[in-house]
Design a protein around this motif. Structure first.
Motif, PDB file in Angstrom:
ATOM      1  N   THR A   1      11.529  -0.092 -12.333  1.00 21.46           N
ATOM      2  CA  THR A   1      12.574  -0.182 -13.161  1.00 21.46           C
ATOM      3  C   THR A   1      13.448   0.901 -13.538  1.00 21.46           C
ATOM      4  O   THR A   1      14.748   0.796 -13.197  1.00 21.46           O
ATOM      5  N   LEU A   2      12.825   2.116 -13.100  1.00 21.17           N
ATOM      6  CA  LEU A   2      13.654   3.541 -13.196  1.00 21.17           C
ATOM      7  C   LEU A   2      13.207   4.048 -11.802  1.00 21.17           C
ATOM      8  O   LEU A   2      12.205   3.932 -11.365  1.00 21.17           O
ATOM      9  N   SER A   3      14.432   4.875 -11.382  1.00 22.89           N
ATOM     10  CA  SER A   3      14.159   5.662  -9.910  1.00 22.89           C
ATOM     11  C   SER A   3      13.778   6.898 -10.374  1.00 22.89           C
ATOM     12  O   SER A   3      14.541   7.553 -11.143  1.00 22.89           O
ATOM     13  N   PRO A   4      12.778   7.617  -9.886  1.00 24.10           N
ATOM     14  CA  PRO A   4      12.425   8.953 -10.265  1.00 24.10           C
ATOM     15  C   PRO A   4      13.395   9.844  -9.505  1.00 24.10           C
ATOM     16  O   PRO A   4      13.841   9.707  -8.468  1.00 24.10           O
ATOM     17  N   ARG A   5      13.512  11.025 -10.448  1.00 19.98           N
ATOM     18  CA  ARG A   5      14.604  12.069  -9.961  1.00 19.98           C
ATOM     19  C   ARG A   5      14.204  12.846  -8.728  1.00 19.98           C
ATOM     20  O   ARG A   5      14.788  13.256  -7.960  1.00 19.98           O
ATOM     21  N   GLN A   6      12.695  12.946  -8.650  1.00 16.77           N
ATOM     22  CA  GLN A   6      11.979  13.627  -8.035  1.00 16.77           C
ATOM     23  C   GLN A   6      10.872  12.924  -7.359  1.00 16.77           C
ATOM     24  O   GLN A   6      10.194  12.213  -7.712  1.00 16.77           O
ATOM     25  N   GLY A   7      10.588  12.969  -5.924  1.00  7.36           N
ATOM     26  CA  GLY A   7       9.385  12.389  -5.295  1.00  7.36           C
ATOM     27  C   GLY A   7       9.717  10.866  -5.286  1.00  7.36           C
ATOM     28  O   GLY A   7      10.856  10.334  -5.450  1.00  7.36           O
ATOM     29  N   GLN A   8       8.569  10.109  -5.056  1.00  7.24           N
ATOM     30  CA  GLN A   8       8.808   8.793  -4.695  1.00  7.24           C
ATOM     31  C   GLN A   8       7.378   7.973  -5.187  1.00  7.24           C
ATOM     32  O   GLN A   8       6.118   8.538  -5.204  1.00  7.24           O
ATOM     33  N   VAL A   9       7.207   6.705  -5.587  1.00  7.96           N
ATOM     34  CA  VAL A   9       6.082   6.160  -5.651  1.00  7.96           C
ATOM     35  C   VAL A   9       5.850   5.212  -4.530  1.00  7.96           C
ATOM     36  O   VAL A   9       6.558   4.457  -3.955  1.00  7.96           O
ATOM     37  N   LEU A  10       4.545   5.412  -4.151  1.00  5.73           N
ATOM     38  CA  LEU A  10       4.230   4.623  -2.780  1.00  5.73           C
ATOM     39  C   LEU A  10       3.209   3.430  -3.139  1.00  5.73           C
ATOM     40  O   LEU A  10       2.225   3.681  -4.002  1.00  5.73           O
ATOM     41  N   TRP A  11       3.412   2.498  -2.700  1.00  5.78           N
ATOM     42  CA  TRP A  11       2.547   1.178  -2.654  1.00  5.78           C
ATOM     43  C   TRP A  11       2.077   0.909  -1.435  1.00  5.78           C
ATOM     44  O   TRP A  11       2.841   0.636  -0.610  1.00  5.78           O
ATOM     45  N   ASP A  12       0.671   0.899  -1.161  1.00  4.37           N
ATOM     46  CA  ASP A  12       0.128   0.550   0.112  1.00  4.37           C
ATOM     47  C   ASP A  12       0.814   1.491   1.156  1.00  4.37           C
ATOM     48  O   ASP A  12       0.992   1.141   2.316  1.00  4.37           O
TER      49      ASP A  12
END
Length: 201
Positions: A27-38
């Protein structure tokens, strides 16, 4: 975090627990880094595949139309409309019974108490995250819950948390839940993430 486990996010009001959950679900984009899924950045997943493998339950969601509880739970199956299970109706009924709202199925959601609405929304999320056909990406499935017990009485708090833990352990489901009750977190979660308040880091 890993599928098959419950991770609780706890911390004081205003610490950013719900914001963190919003970043995890996209829903929100992180300012730093990233969210990984699989192993793939979350933003690269097509919306349809994301909806098939990740269900989110926000705090008390209001609906503008007169949907019944059963309508709402059936909405959870919408992402699977192109690859439906053989027992779609049974999945909905199972989730209604598992969360204790089967007797409210024909009631309008707006007419229910806050606790009843919360249980109906949990049923919708569980219906959405029901196992996909084999070979359907993504491989892992996630249930993200934002303070799902806040409107529940003590008995239903424990029932809801025991239910999601059981789904995690038996169904290989990854659960991330924001909680305000540390006792619930310690009792039902295998992992607890503390988000410190401002000035406490």
């Amino acid at each position: 975090r890993q599928p098959g486990r419950v991770t609780a996010i706890v911390g004081p009001n205003g610490a950013g627990k719900s914001t963190l959950l919003a970043a995890l679900c996209g829903t929100l984009s992180p300012r730093q880094g990233q969210v990984l899924w699989d192993g793939v950045p979350l933003a690269r997943w097509p919306a349809a595949q994301r909806a098939m493998g990740m269900a989110v339950m926000h705090q008390d969601t209001q609906l503008a139309f007169a949907f019944t509880v059963q309508d709402v739970v059936e909405m959870g199956r919408y992402p699977h409309r192109h690859t439906p299970a053989a027992d779609e109706a049974a999945i909905v009924q199972h989730c209604l019974h598992a969360t204790g709202v089967a007797d409210l199925a024909q009631r309008e959601l707006a007419s229910l108490s806050g606790g009843e609405r919360a249980r109906a929304q949990l049923a919708r999320a569980l219906a959405q995250i029901h196992p996909c056909p084999r070979g359907t990406p993504p491989r892992s499935r996630w249930l993200l819950l934002d303070e799902p017990t806040a409107a529940l009485d003590l008995q239903h708090q424990h029932h809801a948390m025991a239910l999601v833990r059981e789904r995690a352990q038996r169904g290989g489901l990854g659960v991330v839940v924001v909680l305000h009750d540390l006792n619930l977190a310690l009792r039902y979660a295998q992992d607890v993430l503390l988000v410190p308040g401002r000035g406490e880091a």
